[in-house]
Design an enzyme around this catalytic site. Structure first.
Site, PDB file in Angstrom:
ATOM      1  N   HIS A  18     143.776 141.334 133.715  1.00 29.80           N
ATOM      2  CA  HIS A  18     143.079 142.530 134.218  1.00 29.80           C
ATOM      3  C   HIS A  18     143.386 143.735 133.324  1.00 29.80           C
ATOM      4  O   HIS A  18     142.482 144.497 132.965  1.00 29.80           O
ATOM      5  CB  HIS A  18     143.553 142.881 135.640  1.00 29.80           C
ATOM      6  CG  HIS A  18     143.217 141.872 136.699  1.00 29.80           C
ATOM      7  ND1 HIS A  18     144.166 141.331 137.537  1.00 29.80           N
ATOM      8  CD2 HIS A  18     142.037 141.300 137.061  1.00 29.80           C
ATOM      9  CE1 HIS A  18     143.585 140.492 138.385  1.00 29.80           C
ATOM     10  NE2 HIS A  18     142.294 140.448 138.111  1.00 29.80           N
ATOM     11  N   LYS A  42     139.958 136.793 152.145  1.00 36.05           N
ATOM     12  CA  LYS A  42     141.266 136.147 152.044  1.00 36.05           C
ATOM     13  C   LYS A  42     142.323 137.142 152.509  1.00 36.05           C
ATOM     14  O   LYS A  42     142.161 138.343 152.318  1.00 36.05           O
ATOM     15  CB  LYS A  42     141.581 135.774 150.585  1.00 36.05           C
ATOM     16  CG  LYS A  42     140.432 135.170 149.837  1.00 36.05           C
ATOM     17  CD  LYS A  42     140.593 135.319 148.322  1.00 36.05           C
ATOM     18  CE  LYS A  42     139.451 136.068 147.685  1.00 36.05           C
ATOM     19  NZ  LYS A  42     139.540 136.251 146.250  1.00 36.05           N
ATOM     20  N   ARG A  91     136.163 134.566 132.311  1.00 36.97           N
ATOM     21  CA  ARG A  91     137.161 133.814 131.538  1.00 36.97           C
ATOM     22  C   ARG A  91     136.569 132.530 130.991  1.00 36.97           C
ATOM     23  O   ARG A  91     136.728 132.192 129.830  1.00 36.97           O
ATOM     24  CB  ARG A  91     138.373 133.481 132.424  1.00 36.97           C
ATOM     25  CG  ARG A  91     139.205 134.678 132.798  1.00 36.97           C
ATOM     26  CD  ARG A  91     140.072 134.389 133.978  1.00 36.97           C
ATOM     27  NE  ARG A  91     139.246 134.024 135.140  1.00 36.97           N
ATOM     28  CZ  ARG A  91     139.692 133.877 136.370  1.00 36.97           C
ATOM     29  NH1 ARG A  91     140.975 134.014 136.618  1.00 36.97           N
ATOM     30  NH2 ARG A  91     138.892 133.572 137.366  1.00 36.97           N
ATOM     31  N   SER A 128     145.177 135.618 139.405  1.00 41.09           N
ATOM     32  CA  SER A 128     146.131 136.117 140.400  1.00 41.09           C
ATOM     33  C   SER A 128     146.604 134.961 141.282  1.00 41.09           C
ATOM     34  O   SER A 128     147.771 134.897 141.668  1.00 41.09           O
ATOM     35  CB  SER A 128     145.475 137.189 141.277  1.00 41.09           C
ATOM     36  OG  SER A 128     145.073 138.284 140.502  1.00 41.09           O
TER      37      SER A 128
HETATM   38  O1  PNS Z   1     138.545 140.011 142.105  1.00 43.85           O
HETATM   39  P1  PNS Z   1     137.505 139.434 143.000  1.00 43.85           P
HETATM   40  O2  PNS Z   1     138.106 138.993 144.293  1.00 43.85           O
HETATM   41  O3  PNS Z   1     136.725 138.352 142.332  1.00 43.85           O
HETATM   42  O4  PNS Z   1     136.484 140.640 143.334  1.00 43.85           O
HETATM   43  C1  PNS Z   1     135.352 140.440 144.126  1.00 43.85           C
HETATM   44  C2  PNS Z   1     134.639 141.777 144.409  1.00 43.85           C
HETATM   45  C3  PNS Z   1     135.592 142.785 145.014  1.00 43.85           C
HETATM   46  C4  PNS Z   1     134.060 142.334 143.141  1.00 43.85           C
HETATM   47  C5  PNS Z   1     133.473 141.457 145.391  1.00 43.85           C
HETATM   48  O5  PNS Z   1     133.965 140.726 146.474  1.00 43.85           O
HETATM   49  C6  PNS Z   1     132.778 142.702 145.917  1.00 43.85           C
HETATM   50  O6  PNS Z   1     132.087 143.384 145.200  1.00 43.85           O
HETATM   51  N1  PNS Z   1     132.976 143.010 147.220  1.00 43.85           N
HETATM   52  C7  PNS Z   1     132.420 144.189 147.865  1.00 43.85           C
HETATM   53  C8  PNS Z   1     131.324 143.815 148.874  1.00 43.85           C
HETATM   54  C9  PNS Z   1     129.985 143.665 148.179  1.00 43.85           C
HETATM   55  O7  PNS Z   1     129.482 144.568 147.534  1.00 43.85           O
HETATM   56  N2  PNS Z   1     129.392 142.459 148.366  1.00 43.85           N
HETATM   57  C10 PNS Z   1     128.116 142.116 147.773  1.00 43.85           C
HETATM   58  C11 PNS Z   1     128.305 141.537 146.373  1.00 43.85           C
HETATM   59  S1  PNS Z   1     126.796 141.057 145.665  1.00 43.85           S
END
Ligand code: PNS
Length: 162
Positions: A18, A42, A91, A128
Site C-alpha cells: 500500500h 469482514k 497485483r 493484509s
Molecule cells: O482494500 P479493499 O478491502 O479491497 O477495499 C474495498 C473498497 C473499500 C474499495 C470497497 O469495498 C468500497 O469502495 N467500499 C465502499 C462502498 C461502495 O462504494 N461500494 C460500491 C463499490 S462499486
C-alpha cells in the site's frame, strides 16, 4: 488544474505494498487522499482508530497525502473531497475481475475515473490477509509492513510486552 485522487481500502493493516502505491500516486497526482473504509463486511483485526494511526505514521513524510475515513459509497466520498480519480492497486490478473467490476460500477454511479496502478514486483504477492495470518502463526513480517504495523501486530497476537 490540480488533480486530487482518492486511494480507498480497508487497510487492515496497511502493508508496504500500500505504501509503495501511495508513494507512486503522490508523484502522479497533486493531492492524494487515502480513505479507510470504516465498516466492512469482514470484522477487521484493527479498529478504525488503529488503522488511521498506522497509516498516518506511514505517510507522514509525504506532504501531499492525507488520511481520512469513510462510510457509504466511495463515489460520494470522492465527490465530497473533490477527487476526480480513484486509485486502485492491481497485483495479479486475479485482482482484475473484481477491480474491473468495481471500476465500471463506480463509473456508472459518477464521473470519477478509476486508475489502476501496479506496486513494485517485490510486493506483488503481499496482502493484509497474509500478513495477519503469518503474524498469528508466529512468522516474521519484517520488511512487508511499516515498523509500527509490525509492532502492533506483535502486541495483538502476543501481548504488549513481546
Ligand atoms: O482494500 P479493499 O478491502 O479491497 O477495499 C474495498 C473498497 C473499500 C474499495 C470497497 O469495498 C468500497 O469502495 N467500499 C465502499 C462502498 C461502495 O462504494 N461500494 C460500491 C463499490 S462499486
Amino acid at each position: 488544474m490540480k488533480t486530487r485522487a482518492v486511494y480507498p481500502g480497508t487497510f487492515d493493516p496497511v502493508t508496504n505494498g500500500h505504501v509503495d502505491l501511495i508513494e507512486r500516486s503522490a508523484k502522479l497526482f497533486d493531492n492524494l487522499v487515502v480513505a479507510i473504509l470504516k465498516n466492512t463486511e469482514k470484522v477487521p483485526l484493527f479498529s478504525i482508530e488503529e488503522r488511521v494511526e498506522m497509516l498516518e505514521v506511514a505517510v507522514r513524510r509525504l506532504k501531499n497525502v492525507s488520511v481520512t475515513t469513510f462510510d457509504g459509497l466511495l463515489v460520494d466520498l470522492a465527490e465530497r473531497c473533490g477527487a476526480s480519480v480513484i486509485v486502485r492497486g492491481i497485483r495479479a490478473v486475479s485482482d482484475y475481475e473484481y477491480e474491473l467490476q468495481m471500476a465500471l460500477m463506480n463509473r456508472r454511479l459518477s464521473k470519477v475515473e478509476t486508475v489502476f496502478m501496479m506496486p513494485a514486483e517485490a510486493y506483488s504477492y503481499l496482502s493484509s490477509r497474509l500478513v495477519k495470518e503469518i503474524s498469528l502463526l508466529g512468522g516474521s513480517v519484517r520488511g512487508l509492513v511499516p515498523p509500527l504495523v509490525e509492532k502492533r501486530l506483535r502486541s495483538k497476537y502476543t501481548g504488549p510486552k513481546a
